[in-house]
Structure formats: structure tokens, C-alpha cells
Design a protein around this motif. Structure first.
Motif, PDB file in Angstrom:
ATOM      1  N   ARG A 254      59.738  26.890  31.963  1.00  0.00           N
ATOM      2  CA  ARG A 254      60.905  27.101  31.107  1.00  0.00           C
ATOM      3  C   ARG A 254      61.668  28.377  31.474  1.00  0.00           C
ATOM      4  O   ARG A 254      62.890  28.366  31.609  1.00  0.00           O
ATOM      5  CB  ARG A 254      60.481  27.189  29.630  1.00  0.00           C
ATOM      6  CG  ARG A 254      59.806  25.960  29.051  1.00  0.00           C
ATOM      7  CD  ARG A 254      60.516  24.663  29.321  1.00  0.00           C
ATOM      8  NE  ARG A 254      60.018  23.578  28.488  1.00  0.00           N
ATOM      9  CZ  ARG A 254      59.932  22.315  28.861  1.00  0.00           C
ATOM     10  NH1 ARG A 254      60.277  21.972  30.094  1.00  0.00           N
ATOM     11  NH2 ARG A 254      59.483  21.386  28.037  1.00  0.00           N
TER      12      ARG A 254
ATOM     13  N   SER B 177      64.893  24.811  24.835  1.00  0.00           N
ATOM     14  CA  SER B 177      63.524  24.326  25.061  1.00  0.00           C
ATOM     15  C   SER B 177      62.507  25.408  24.713  1.00  0.00           C
ATOM     16  O   SER B 177      61.388  25.104  24.287  1.00  0.00           O
ATOM     17  CB  SER B 177      63.352  23.889  26.523  1.00  0.00           C
ATOM     18  OG  SER B 177      63.467  24.984  27.413  1.00  0.00           O
TER      19      SER B 177
ATOM     20  N   ALA C  31      62.845  19.321  27.734  1.00  0.00           N
ATOM     21  CA  ALA C  31      63.792  20.102  28.536  1.00  0.00           C
ATOM     22  C   ALA C  31      64.805  19.199  29.217  1.00  0.00           C
ATOM     23  O   ALA C  31      65.982  19.553  29.361  1.00  0.00           O
ATOM     24  CB  ALA C  31      63.050  20.948  29.575  1.00  0.00           C
TER      25      ALA C  31
END
Length: 446
Positions: free
Chosen positions: A321, A366, A148
Motif C-alpha cells: 500500500r 486503501s 486497492a
């Protein structure tokens, strides 16, 4: 299918301590490529007011011209993903870079409304594999706990490049003409395509030492993606069923469409909004247009680092995320505030907060890395980018039809509604973040 056994934290630390740092160069190369990629997407928005004046284009015609890139870019995402699964990034990326950059150069040489649309369609054709390639490279070169951050870093290139280059390109247009905006940006891309070919290598063919390769692999990086390519011969019905038949994948597909709608406003109509609806000259509009991009840089860099920090602290992949993405989308709705003030300063504040949110939410790749079936990363990325970038078609055209000579307000209402739908998509559809398993044909009874 190769499976990766997660090693204890102590093993990760030992590997990291002795590993080389070849992947840092890869991150920088991805960053520079994204800067060029988005410079060649946004150069038309900078030149659009001058082109519209010179060619006497209506708002609808401007919307059509600004959307031309999106038609081919979106349509070729799935074929682009197919190529990414088969052609090494060292070859595919420079070919695409040089071809889309030459099309950009010719936009400055060949005049005429129809010619500009045709060349813009070609830019979309050759840029189509770009982000699936970026994701393919990041998945091969970086462990999950760093991914990420690196995606946030190279994604920031789309904002940093525009923040720094928008005033420069606006000055270039004012000092010379809009033609030179395309000639200069295209020439830069041709040179970088050659650099990529001579510098980029896959992990096992690079200067990365064995400890770095082991560190990447132990952390979930797919360092041997290149080895499985000869086994791929064609896209099967099972492959299509996998990438189109999973609710959580549809969650990120639809969420990406909603997220990129705001991005495409800034890449297409924003400079025209400042010049035509806020009565600014090209130099002032170029400076003010850069401010939301700077805010987006802060958002995307913070998002990637914060997301990986949460993951390292033991927070679930889903929260680490999806959390920044949903928060960023919520902030993006502040652009509706531009409809309730006549102050240019407040308008820039509202739009900067909204674009900070867009940057904060821009680590969506991601999720593709975490959700896509291992063998279908390119195809999944292609579908993700295809559906997401349908906004590149819809946003310029819808805005072109919604706005009037006196009011831009309907455009902000439209984008706010779309953003709210994006939040619903991530909350209701994505669910638990875990890698999707491929569809397997049911064996025939014996």
C-alpha cells in the motif's frame, strides 16, 4: 466486535469460483459517481478565466473563489463521517448528489461574485460525505485483496472524467457561455442521484449470492456494517481520542494533505495557468489540460492493480500500500521542472509526469480501510478527508498570493515543498500497517 478469520487460499479460490459478481456493478456505480463528483469540483476552474474577465477579478479574488468549495468541504468532513456511520449509503448519497448538483445549476443561473462564492460553499457542504461514503461502500462490498484495485478504479473516475470532459466543457463555454458549464454538469448529477437510489443495495439486500457474500466476508469485507448502526448513538470522547490520538493515523492524514495539494492545483489554477501564463485560447488549453489527467488515469489504475498484485504475492500490506504512494509522491515533485523551461510541450510533459505520480499515489483510501477501527470507519474517513482537503482551501489561496502577473514559478516551488513533506509523513509516521484498536476507558477500581 466481529472478528474475521482469514481462510486458506484454497477456500478463497473455491468461494470466488462460485460467487456472483454483483460487486462489479457497485464498482461501476462508484466510478460514475466520482466522475460527477470531480466534474462539479473542476467546472469552476474551466470557467474561471472567463468569469475573471467578465467580473474583473484579481488573482487574490480568483484564489478566494476557487477555494470556497474547500472551506465547507473540509469543515464538514467529520460531521459527514458521522452521517456515514448512521445513514445508509442508499439514502445519503442520492440526497447529497441532488443537493450539490442543484447548487451547481444555480451557479450558472445566478450571477455575481458573492453569489458564486455562496453557491460554491453549498457545493462543498453537500459533497462533504462523498468520499467517506465511497470508502464505506468499498469496505462493505470488497475483500481486502480486491480493495486497492476497486479504490484505484473508482478514484480513476476523478481523472478520466476530467480528461474526457475538460475539452467538452471548454468547447461548451466557448460556443455558448460559462453559465452553461454549470447548468449542464449540475443536471447530470441530479439524474444520477435518482439512479443511485433505485439501484444501490447493501450486500445482503442485493442480488449477490451467498457465495459472493461469503467471499467478501472471508476476505475481510465488512458485509454486516449496516447491522451495527442501531448501536451507535453519539460520538464519544473515546472515539475522538482514537481517531486523533494515533501516530499512524496522523501519518495518513498529513500525507493526504500533501498529496491533494497537487490535485487541487490541477482542479483550480491549472486552466488559468495555461490561458493567462501560457497565452492559450480556451479550446487549446482545454485539450492540453486533459493530458495530465490522462496520465493520472494510467497512474491510479496501475497503482491499484499493482498494489493488490503485491498483496496476493505475499508482500506485506505496508509495502503493497505505501510503496506506490511514496513512489507517486516522488514523481509528483517533477512539476518543479516547469520553472526551468519556456517550452509549452516540456511544461505539459513535466506536469503529466507529476500528475501520473499523483494518480499512482491516490490509493490512500486503501490505507484508511486497513488502518481505521472497524466501528469508526466513517469517522476516521471523515477526519482523513477533513485534514487532507484543507489543501482545497490552502492551495488556491496560497497560489493566488504567491503568483504575480509575470511569474507562476513560486506556485510550483510551494507544491514541491509540500509534496516532500508528504513523503516524510508516510515514511516516518505511518509505520506498520495494521488496524488501529479503539481507545477503551480505564475501568474504575473496585
Amino acid at each position: 466486535m466481529r472478528t474475521t478469520i482469514e481462510k486458506p487460499a484454497a477456500s478463497h479460490a473455491a468461494l470466488a469460483a462460485t460467487a456472483s459478481r454483483a460487486r462489479i456493478l457497485i464498482a461501476v456505480m462508484l466510478f460514475v459517481t466520482v466522475v460527477i463528483n470531480y466534474m462539479d469540483r473542476a467546472n469552476l476552474s474551466i470557467a474561471a478565466p472567463a468569469i475573471a474577465d467578465e467580473m474583473d477579478l484579481s488573482s487574490a479574488q480568483q484564489g478566494l473563489l476557487l477555494s470556497a468549495f474547500g472551506w465547507t468541504y473540509a469543515a464538514l468532513q467529520i460531521p459527514g463521517g458521522w452521517f456515514v456511520d448512521r445513514v445508509p449509503p442508499r439514502v445519503l448519497y442520492p440526497v447529497c448528489l441532488v443537493l450539490w448538483s442543484l447548487a451547481t445549476v444555480f451557479m450558472g443561473i445566478i450571477g455575481g461574485f458573492v453569489a458564486l462564492i455562496a453557491l460554491r460553499l453549498l457545493v462543498g457542504v453537500f459533497e462533504a460525505p462523498a468520499y467517506p461514503i465511497n470508502n464505506r461502500v468499498a469496505t462493505a462490498w470488497f475483500p481486502e485483496r480486491e480493495r486497492a484495485t476497486v479504490i484505484g478504479f473508482y478514484t480513476s473516475g476523478q481523472f478520466i472524467g476530467l480528461a474526457l470532459l475538460t475539452p467538452v466543457l471548454s468547447w461548451l463555454q466557448s460556443a455558448l457561455s460559462w453559465h452553461w458549464v454549470f447548468v449542464c454538469t449540475g443536471a447530470i448529477g441530479v439524474v444520477w442521484g435518482l439512479v443511485w437510489y433505485f439501484v444501490y443495495r447493501e450486500p445482503r439486500d442485493s442480488r449477490a449470492n451467498e457465495a459472493e457474500i461469503a467471499h467478501i466476508s472471508a476476505g475481510g469485507g465488512l458485509v454486516d456494517l449496516n447491522e451495527s448502526r442501531p448501536e451507535r448513538t453519539k460520538v464519544t470522547l473515546s472515539d475522538i481520542t482514537t481517531v486523533l490520538g494515533r501516530r499512524k493515523l496522523w501519518g495518513v492524514y498529513l500525507g493526504q494533505f500533501c498529496l491533494t495539494s497537487t490535485l487541487w492545483f490541477f482542479l483550480t489554477w491549472f486552466p488559468t495557468y495555461l490561458v493567462e501564463y501560457r497565452d492559450m485560447d480556451y479550446i487549446k488549453s482545454g485539450f492540453l489540460a486533459s493530458l495530465p489527467f490522462i496520465a493520472a488515469v494510467v497512474g491510479v489504475l496501475f497503482s491499484g492493480v499493482f498494489s493488490d498484485f503485491l498483496l496476493r504475492r505475499g508482500v506485506s500490506v505496508g509495502i503493497a500500500r505505501k510503496g506506490p504512494i511514496i513512489a507517486g509522491l516522488l514523481l509528483s515533485t517533477t512539476l518543479i521542472g516547469a520553472n526551468f523551461t519556456d517550452s509549452t510541450a516540456l511544461v505539459i510533459v513535466f506536469l503529466s509526469v507529476a500528475f501520473f505520480g499523483n494518480g499512482l499515489a491516490s490509493i490512500t483510501w486503501s490505507l484508511v480501510s486497513a488502518l481505521a477501527p472497524e466501528r469508526l470507519i466513517g469517522l476516521t474517513g471523515g477526519m482523513f478527508n477533513f485534514i487532507g482537503n484543507l489543501s482545497g482551501i490552502a492551495t488556491p489561496i496560497v497560489i493566488g498570493f504567491l503568483v504575480t502577473d509575470a511569474s507562476f514559478a513560486p506556485a510550483f516551488v510551494y507544491m514541491t515543498v509540500v509534496t516532500l513533506l508528504g513523503i516524510a509523513s508516510y515514511v516516518l509516521l505511518v509505520g506498520r500497517v495494521e488496524r488501529v484498536q479503539e481507545s477503551r476507558p480505564t475501568p474504575a477500581p473496585a
